[in-house]
Design an enzyme around this catalytic site. Structure first.
Site, short mmCIF file in Angstrom:
data_model
loop_
_atom_site.label_atom_id
_atom_site.label_comp_id
_atom_site.label_asym_id
_atom_site.label_seq_id
_atom_site.Cartn_x
_atom_site.Cartn_y
_atom_site.Cartn_z
CD GLU A 293 -2.16 1.22 2.99
OE1 GLU A 293 -3.26 2.27 3.13
OE2 GLU A 293 -1.89 0.37 3.69
CE LYS A 362 -8.24 1.58 4.68
NZ LYS A 362 -6.97 2.03 5.40
CB CYS A 462 -4.99 -0.32 5.24
SG CYS A 462 -4.21 0.05 6.69
#
Length: 799
Positions: A293, A362, A462
């Site tokens: 990421e 995300k 994440c």
């Protein structure tokens, strides 16, 4: 006050124990054994609390202790410790305190129960109810802190249970909530056992109390046995992958906030090329390369040309990917709205030629780190930019994205003939007997690629891999494997890396799929559907690894279909009890009075019905004949007459028998020579016969003698200080006594005449009144002689 401090101490001690059971710097994967006992102090503190305020303090102290001790590394988030650790700790503590107030409603209800009944064994269910309520409380708290915008699924009992794979396999049925419930039940059982030792000396029925506790022990044992048997079955079950994905996982160990994308890209390129060359030397061809990421700092899609033609200078990113001839997944930033300047945290897919293919953003952002509430407000913008130093926040994604890439390692290039065929088909020849070449080709070779030659995957970013609700959407859309990319290098602590991995590993068990984690500093690993680690890398080291990721056939588990059903079921029963208690506490006093009034009214109606039934039975037995009814005179009494009548009934009065001459007797005989027969249940009436008169005289003499003796007794009592009168009530059904002067005329009856010369009734001699005694002109029921008020003088003797 000492009691409050003691309960808070218990809560803090419980928080320290739970934090030590979770992954930490000493125990990287935690201690399941310690997790079995860490909730005992909290159990005792909860059921010893005396008010909602104490319950708030207990849970506030326990939850904030767990958060600060286990997640202390949040303070390393680039100087924003006041928000990442301070604000999150206060928020967690406040949420925990609110939870404590909600769940205290059951201990409060227990305090209103009769302790003697509980100790005496009349309410043996209380023991099991306390244990189940506490276990449900832990599930309720962990679900609340793991759901919603402020969700933070760290610091849970399920994380502490990671090493015991036998018991964690139930996650595909109940999710992590069943694991937390299982471990909390053991703590509650031990805590109740300690309470039992304290209460046994004061218990009226220790055997009953012991039997109830033994039943709870058996229940907990059954839970663990069932979970263990299911876990063993899941672990020994043979799972054969239908295909394999050859992937290169790169861990460059560079914090993008510090080194920028220049260092990240350079190190990642070097590690990637080394690993691909090693694979090709071994005769394997890579299918995908994973970078972590946040490697690319410039936002897409505006920077596509920049990374294609300009950067890095020695060899651009697109040129490097094209030379490797492998698709790449790389983390970066997307400018989703160029007018409002809105950015999102994304994962980019590049094809084997280095061309940009698309992105996934995300959906669940880190609160107060990636996303600030009311970030578009001008005042909040000024505060975050000038005071805090965070000039921009991210926006959550709104689209579930499924990536599909070919598997070069797959031997089958085309699909089998029977794949994707219609269940019904018609093979037709034309009028000349020739076939359609295009339709016939479908029965020679399937033009579509085999499903085993393609792989469908999603990329939770994440800590999205720690949230079941996010992964559920990805899995239901068709994901065959989860490929997570993460940046945890800013934490600087190994416990942070392991905690994130443990929280994410349960997704592999819940959906019985493979989970791949590619992080920039660790803990990078591949987890199979049983939660076992297939390959991994050390934390905080620059490494890369190539592995064959097994892809299993998609199967629907109980959890993948029903989601958090176990937690919802617990909340339903807790909610029923909560509503019941709130309803009892909020009902107005007037409503309760109305209920009591109607209850008493029903009782009165029941009593009246019973009395009426009793009266009917009595009237049927004592109902007089028609001739007797004509002898009764109805009268109305004034209050003065009633008081005088009560005095008259209290005294013993003997009426003087009327005197008859021989002439009167002869006259009656001439008028009615028959002798009146007595009626059943009544005294015989006066007769004009000679024998009747003789009996009358004999009775008169006897009555006179009794009257004299009673009169003497009355005089003695009067001389000693007055006569003690007893008030007696008139029997049911008797007519009231009245003065003869106030007797009203009854319909069809002759008026009563107040005179000594009263007209005689039919067949009866006239009643003679004495000058000294006021005689009532009415008779009592059942033939009793009428009462009269005596003046206190002795009755006259018959001459």
């Amino acid at each position: 006050m000492n009691s409050v401090f003691l309960q808070v101490f218990y809560a803090i001690f419980s928080g320290l124990s739970e934090a030590m059971a979770i992954s930490n710097e000493i125990l990287p994967f935690g201690s399941p054994f310690l997790a079995l006992f860490c909730m005992i102090p909290l159990y005792k503190a909860l059921y010893n609390a005396k008010s909602f305020r104490q319950a708030f303090l207990i849970f506030f102290a326990q939850t904030i202790t767990v958060h600060v001790i286990s997640s202390f590394w949040l303070a390393n988030f680039h100087g924003f410790a006041i928000f990442t650790l301070g604000a999150s700790a206060l928020g967690t503590g406040a949420l925990g305190g609110f939870t404590g107030m909600v769940v205290y409603i059951f201990p409060r209800a227990l305090q209103r129960m009769n302790a003697l009944e509980i100790d005496g064994g009349k309410k043996s269910y209380v023991t099991g109810a306390k244990i189940l309520w506490f276990s449900s409380t832990i599930v309720f708290w962990e679900w609340i802190k793991s759901t919603g915008f402020l969700a933070y699924p760290w610091g849970t009992l399920s994380m502490a249970a990671y090493r015991w794979k036998i018991f964690t396999q139930i996650a595909d049925i109940t999710g992590v909530w069943g694991i937390s419930f299982l471990f909390a039940t053991v703590s509650a059982l031990i805590g109740e056992g300690l309470n039992l030792l304290d209460r046994l000396p004061h218990s009226q029925d220790p055997s009953s109390y012991g039997r109830s506790y033994i039943q709870c022990v058996k229940f907990a044992a059954v839970l663990f046995i069932c979970a263990g048997v299911y876990g063993i079955f899941s672990l020994v079950q043979v799972r054969t992958p239908i295909k394999k994905l050859n992937a290169v996982i790169v861990q460059q160990n560079i914090d993008p906030w510090e080194g920028g994308d220049k260092a990240s890209i350079a190190v990642s390129k070097e590690l990637t090329e080394q690993q691909i060359n090693m694979m090709r030397e071994a005769g394997q061809e890579p299918d995908l390369v994973l970078w972590s990421e946040g490697v690319l700092s410039r936002p897409f899609p505006n920077s596509i040309e920049f990374y294609r033609t300009e950067y890095p200078v020695d060899e651009t990113l697109s040129e490097f990917i094209s030379r490797m001839n492998v698709p790449f997944i790389i983390g970066g930033t997307t400018l989703v709205d160029r007018y409002k300047r809105l950015y999102s945290n994304s994962a980019f897919l590049f094809d084997c030629n280095g061309e940009y293919a698309g992105f996934y953003s995300k959906m669940h952002l880190v609160p107060f780190a990636e996303q600030i509430p009311f970030a578009q407000n001008p005042l909040m913008k000024w505060f975050m930019g000038e005071v805090v130093g965070m000039k921009a926040t991210l926006n959550p994604g709104t689209q579930v994205v499924l990536f599909k890439i070919p598997l070069r390692s797959s031997r089958e290039s085309s699909a089998p003939l029977w794949e994707n065929m219609s269940p019904y088909a018609t093979i037709e020849l034309d009028a000349e007997g020739r076939s359609d070449e295009e339709k016939s080709r479908r029965y020679i070779e399937n033009p579509e690629r085999s499903r085993n030659s393609m792989v469908s995957f999603t990329t939770p970013i994440c800590f999205e891999d720690a949230f079941s609700d996010v992964c559920s959407k990805l899995y239901k859309y068709g994901s065959e494997v989860f490929l997570n990319i993460t940046n945890d290098s800013w934490s600087k602590m190994a416990s942070s890396e392991y905690q994130h991995f443990i929280a994410a590993s349960y997704r592999a068990i819940e959906y019985r799929t493979t989970l791949v984690r590619c992080t920039n500093s660790g803990y990078s690993a591949v987890v199979d559907p049983e939660g076992k680690i297939l390959c991994d890398m050390d934390v905080f080291k620059q490494q890369s690894v190539s592995c064959q990721i097994p892809i299993y056939e998609r199967k629907w588990t109980v959890y993948s279909v029903l989601g958090d059903w176990f937690a919802y079921m617990i909340f339903f029963f807790m909610g029923l009890f909560f509503v019941k208690e709130c309803a009892q506490a909020t009902v107005p006093e007037k409503v309760r009075r109305i209920r009591r009034f109607f209850t008493k009214l029903r009782e009165f109606r029941t009593w009246v019905a019973a009395e009426m039934k009793s009266d009917d039975e009595t009237d049927l037995e004592d109902q007089p004949t028609l001739e007797d009814q004509t002898d009764l005179d109805e009268t109305k009494l004034t209050p003065e007459d009633e008081s005088e009548q009560d005095k008259t009934r209290d005294e013993e009065i003997h009426l003087e028998e009327p005197k008859f001459t021989q002439d009167e007797i002869s006259a009656v005989k001439d008028e009615d020579p028959s002798v009146t027969k007595p009626r059943r249940g009544r005294k015989p009436k006066a007769s004009t016969s000679a024998s009747t008169m003789e009996e009358k005289k004999a009775g008169t003499k006897k009555s006179t003698a009794v009257g004299k003796s009673k009169a003497k007794v009355s005089e003695k009592k009067s001389s000693a200080g007055g006569t003690k009168q007893t008030e007696t009530k008139a029997k049911r059904g008797r007519p009231p006594l009245a003065k003869p002067t106030e007797v009203k005329q009854k319909r069809g009856r002759p008026p009563a005449v107040k005179s000594a010369e009263t007209k005689p009734k039919r067949g009866r001699p006239p009643a003679v009144k004495s000058a000294e005694i006021k005689q009532a002109n009415t008779k009592n029921k059942r033939g009793r002689p009428p009462l009269a008020k005596s003046s206190g003088a002795k009755p006259k003797e018959k001459k």
